[in-house]
Design a protein around this motif. Structure first.
Motif, short mmCIF file in Angstrom:
data_model
loop_
_atom_site.label_atom_id
_atom_site.label_comp_id
_atom_site.label_asym_id
_atom_site.label_seq_id
_atom_site.Cartn_x
_atom_site.Cartn_y
_atom_site.Cartn_z
N LEU A 120 0.84 -1.41 0.02
CA LEU A 120 0.00 -0.04 0.24
C LEU A 120 0.81 1.18 -0.07
O LEU A 120 0.60 2.40 -0.91
CB LEU A 120 -0.96 -0.16 1.31
CG LEU A 120 -2.12 1.11 1.22
CD1 LEU A 120 -2.90 1.05 -0.10
CD2 LEU A 120 -2.86 0.88 2.39
N ALA A 121 1.95 1.23 0.67
CA ALA A 121 2.84 2.27 0.82
C ALA A 121 3.46 2.78 -0.61
O ALA A 121 3.62 3.59 -1.00
CB ALA A 121 4.01 2.18 1.64
N ALA A 122 3.85 1.45 -1.47
CA ALA A 122 4.18 1.67 -2.57
C ALA A 122 3.38 2.41 -3.58
O ALA A 122 3.75 3.15 -4.56
CB ALA A 122 5.10 0.04 -3.03
N CYS A 123 2.21 1.93 -3.51
CA CYS A 123 1.12 2.10 -4.32
C CYS A 123 0.88 3.87 -4.26
O CYS A 123 0.58 4.66 -4.96
CB CYS A 123 -0.42 1.45 -4.02
SG CYS A 123 -0.31 -0.23 -4.80
N LEU A 124 0.69 4.13 -2.91
CA LEU A 124 0.63 5.45 -2.48
C LEU A 124 1.71 6.49 -3.27
O LEU A 124 1.38 7.36 -3.78
CB LEU A 124 0.60 5.52 -0.89
CG LEU A 124 0.35 6.99 -0.35
CD1 LEU A 124 -0.89 7.80 -0.69
CD2 LEU A 124 0.59 7.20 1.01
#
Length: 139
Positions: A120-124
């Motif tokens: 999720l952090a990478a997607c953000l």
């Protein structure tokens, strides 16, 4: 709540953490001064450019830069490209403060990454980086 407000909340949380850490380390800076300092280019920046990027008047930017000068964080030097103009650049103390701020930012980002999880952090990060292409005239 709209996405822009959600991003602003996270941005302000980061600001508060950085300013608190900087003050604890002995750097007396305000959020407004930090926003000007964030925009100083590696080789220095003209006051008009800093004002435009920070979306403040030239007079406000001048006052903020003067406060940073009093703290010994920046200096004004002649612009080699235009003898009439001056560049604002970090002093050695200012570079140390900037590096410390960067370390705080990296630490907060790691906390957020741990909370969100790697995927999720990478997607953000990817989404915000792509959004910057159409929202940041100064990139």
């Amino acid at each position: 709540m709209d996405v822009a407000t959600l991003m602003l909340i996270a941005y302000r949380a980061m600001d508060e953490r950085v300013i608190r850490a900087m003050r604890k380390a002995g750097f007396d800076v305000t959020v407004a001064q930090a926003r000007i300092a964030q925009r100083i280019a590696e080789g220095g920046s003209r006051l008009t450019d800093l004002a435009e990027q920070a979306q403040v008047t030239k007079q406000t930017a001048s006052l903020l830069v003067a406060a940073l000068e009093r703290e010994g964080l920046v200096e004004r030097i002649p612009d080699p490209a235009d003898g009439r103009a001056r560049l604002i650049r970090f002093t050695q103390k200012g570079r140390a403060a900037s590096e410390q701020a960067r370390e705080v930012v990296m630490g907060v980002e790691q906390e957020w990454n741990d909370y969100l999880g790697a995927e999720l952090a990478a997607c953000l990060r990817e989404a915000l980086t792509r959004l910057r292409e159409i929202t940041d005239p100064y990139r």
